[in-house]
Design an enzyme around this catalytic site. Structure first.
Site, mmCIF file in Angstrom:
data_model
loop_
_atom_site.group_PDB
_atom_site.id
_atom_site.type_symbol
_atom_site.label_atom_id
_atom_site.label_comp_id
_atom_site.label_asym_id
_atom_site.label_seq_id
_atom_site.Cartn_x
_atom_site.Cartn_y
_atom_site.Cartn_z
ATOM 1 N N THR A 49 2.762 -15.309 -9.441
ATOM 2 C CA THR A 49 3.970 -14.494 -9.434
ATOM 3 C C THR A 49 3.914 -13.520 -8.258
ATOM 4 O OG1 THR A 49 3.173 -12.624 -10.762
ATOM 5 C CG2 THR A 49 3.857 -14.593 -11.958
ATOM 6 N N CYS A 50 4.923 -12.637 -8.186
ATOM 7 C CA CYS A 50 4.972 -11.711 -7.048
ATOM 8 C C CYS A 50 3.841 -10.694 -7.090
ATOM 9 C CB CYS A 50 6.320 -10.996 -7.000
ATOM 10 S SG CYS A 50 6.684 -9.995 -8.462
ATOM 11 N N ARG A 52 0.720 -11.263 -9.121
ATOM 12 C CA ARG A 52 -0.542 -11.774 -9.659
ATOM 13 C C ARG A 52 -0.742 -13.241 -9.280
ATOM 14 N NH1 ARG A 52 -1.796 -10.360 -14.433
ATOM 15 N NH2 ARG A 52 -0.068 -8.919 -14.744
ATOM 16 N N GLY A 115 9.908 -8.742 -20.090
ATOM 17 C CA GLY A 115 9.866 -10.060 -20.722
ATOM 18 C C GLY A 115 9.896 -11.221 -19.765
ATOM 19 N N GLY A 191 16.402 -18.290 -6.697
ATOM 20 C CA GLY A 191 15.417 -18.663 -7.705
ATOM 21 C C GLY A 191 15.576 -17.815 -8.953
#
Length: 446
Positions: A49-50, A52, A115, A191
């Site tokens: 992800t951005c 991790r 979430g 996205g």
């Protein structure tokens, strides 16, 4: 399974390192395959992800697994191993499960309780399934993590701050450039994060929204969802000239380089008539907006680095404590179930051996008493089976209970030794060759 997690995140690495380590294009897929192909790894999944990058793997050797996964992360990210190692964290077995469940609940997010991580976990599992690097072990683990995350959100107020990274970023924009409602906006990318940003802008009162994306079809689909009365497609090549006509830009693409240049922002600012600054929210990693925009008068840039230093509205301490307890309970339950499942092949093999002994003895009885009537033979057969069942009942029930506790694997080993069980018979039940790693299930590894 012996779960190992090796990764880095906003908690352990500065944004500059995360940006250099960011995995884009086909790199995540190659990393996933290379991880699954290593000698110590049976299954692999990648959460990218951005903020991790985490490799989850079922390994048969801890130290070798850590070394191999760390080396792969360094190789595919392009960050020197020695530098990367200082930012890596490692979790193993129950601690690894605890980490994943905490991530799923949003406890480890930059915005606690958000979430969106559930969708990212779902995507990570889907990718590992699609690439055939996840077998039954990781499938069950990630599915359970998703259930734990949903439970945390439904049973507690962990997400009552109502924030995702998008809403948190827009709060920072509003603090420096005024309310979002009524602004003209441009979203670069189509996205999941960009789609969330676009939908959030519409809910916030933006009535003129441009969507630019490398693949126009995706931008068009997003416009259809939002409504053509609010949103319209912009050619990606026209983004520089469109900057002068909007008040807010949100960019989140998978590009490896800068998408919004400082010189284009400077030109746009020079031609603006609004007294408010041109606001830019960069949620990409690596960054989409040139870092030099921070120094431009008339422009306000909010990026992941600035968000990491800001303070999001946090859920109440009581909610966090409740979610923490949920995670701990779920980790204990998952570990107990996994340990109990490991002994099942031994119990099945023991009962199978007992059944073979009974069958052999009854066959011997037939040869010695060939004239035994059917009624008597049936009664003897039933009696022998009852005796065997009663003798096995207590030890098999008790060993299942003991196996569910930490260190329970030793009880299965003791049972195999005491009853001299054939290792091949035990492994045949579990689908594992003697001395080998678990075999892939359908749609499983490699």
């Amino acid at each position: 399974m012996s779960l190992l997690v090796v990764g880095l995140s906003h908690r352990t690495a500065p944004v500059g390192v995360l940006e250099r380590a960011a995995l884009t294009g086909e790199v995540p897929t190659r990393l996933l395959h290379d991880a699954a192909a290593t000698a110590t790894v049976g299954e692999a999944a990648l959460l990218n992800t951005c903020n991790r990058i985490e490799l989850y793997a079922d390994v048969d050797k801890f130290h070798a697994g850590v070394a191999e996964l760390s080396l792969l992360l360094a190789h595919h990210s392009g960050v020197d191993l020695e530098e990367l190692t200082s930012h890596l964290y490692v979790h193993y077995e129950d601690r690894a499960v605890h980490h994943l469940f905490s991530v799923a609940c949003g406890l480890d997010s930059m915005v606690v309780g958000e979430g969106q991580i559930l969708g990212q976990l779902r995507d990570a599992l889907a990718k590992a399934q699609e690439e055939h690097t996840a077998g039954r072990g990781l499938n069950e683990l990630f599915q359970q993590a998703l259930r734990v995350g949903k439970r945390a959100h439904s049973e507690t107020g962990i997400d009552k701050a109502g924030q995702s990274l998008v809403t948190f970023g827009l709060e920072q924009v509003a603090a420096g450039a005024g309310e979002i409602a009524g602004k003209r906006a441009l979203v670069v990318g189509a996205g999941s994060m960009s789609s969330l940003a676009a939908a959030t802008l519409v809910r916030s009162g933006v009535t003129d929204l441009l969507i630019a994306n490398r693949t126009p079809a995706r931008a068009e689909r997003l416009v259809e969802i939002l409504g053509p009365d609010v949103a319209r497609v912009l050619d990606l090549a026209k983004v520089p000239e469109a900057l002068a006509d909007v008040d807010l830009v949100i960019s989140c693409t998978g590009a490896a380089g800068v998408v919004v240049r400082a010189e284009d922002v400077a030109a746009a600012v020079a031609s603006r008539r609004s007294p408010e600054p041109l606001a830019l929210l960069d949620l990409a990693m690596p960054r989409d907006v040139d870092h030099a925009v921070h120094e431009l008068p008339g422009a306000l840039l909010v990026d992941l680095e600035s968000l990491s230093h800001a303070h999001a509205a946090s859920p109440g301490a009581g909610d966090v404590d409740q979610v923490t307890r949920i995670v701990s309970d779920e980790v204990s339950a998952f570990g107990a179930a996994q340990r109990a499942a490991r002994i099942a092949p031994t119990v099945v093999a023991l009962r199978s051996m007992a059944s073979d002994v009974v069958a052999a003895e009854l066959g011997r009885l037939d040869s010695r008493l060939p004239d035994l009537d059917e009624r008597s033979r049936a009664e003897i057969t039933q009696t022998v089976r009852r005796v065997v069942d009663k003798l096995l009942h207590a030890p098999t029930v008790r060993v299942k209970q003991l196996a569910a506790e930490p260190g329970g694997a030793s009880y299965a080993e003791a049972l195999r030794e005491l009853f001299d069980l054939d290792p091949a018979a035990v492994h045949a039940v579990s689908g594992t060759p003697v001395g080998g790693a678990p075999q892939p299930s359908a749609g499983g590894t490699r």
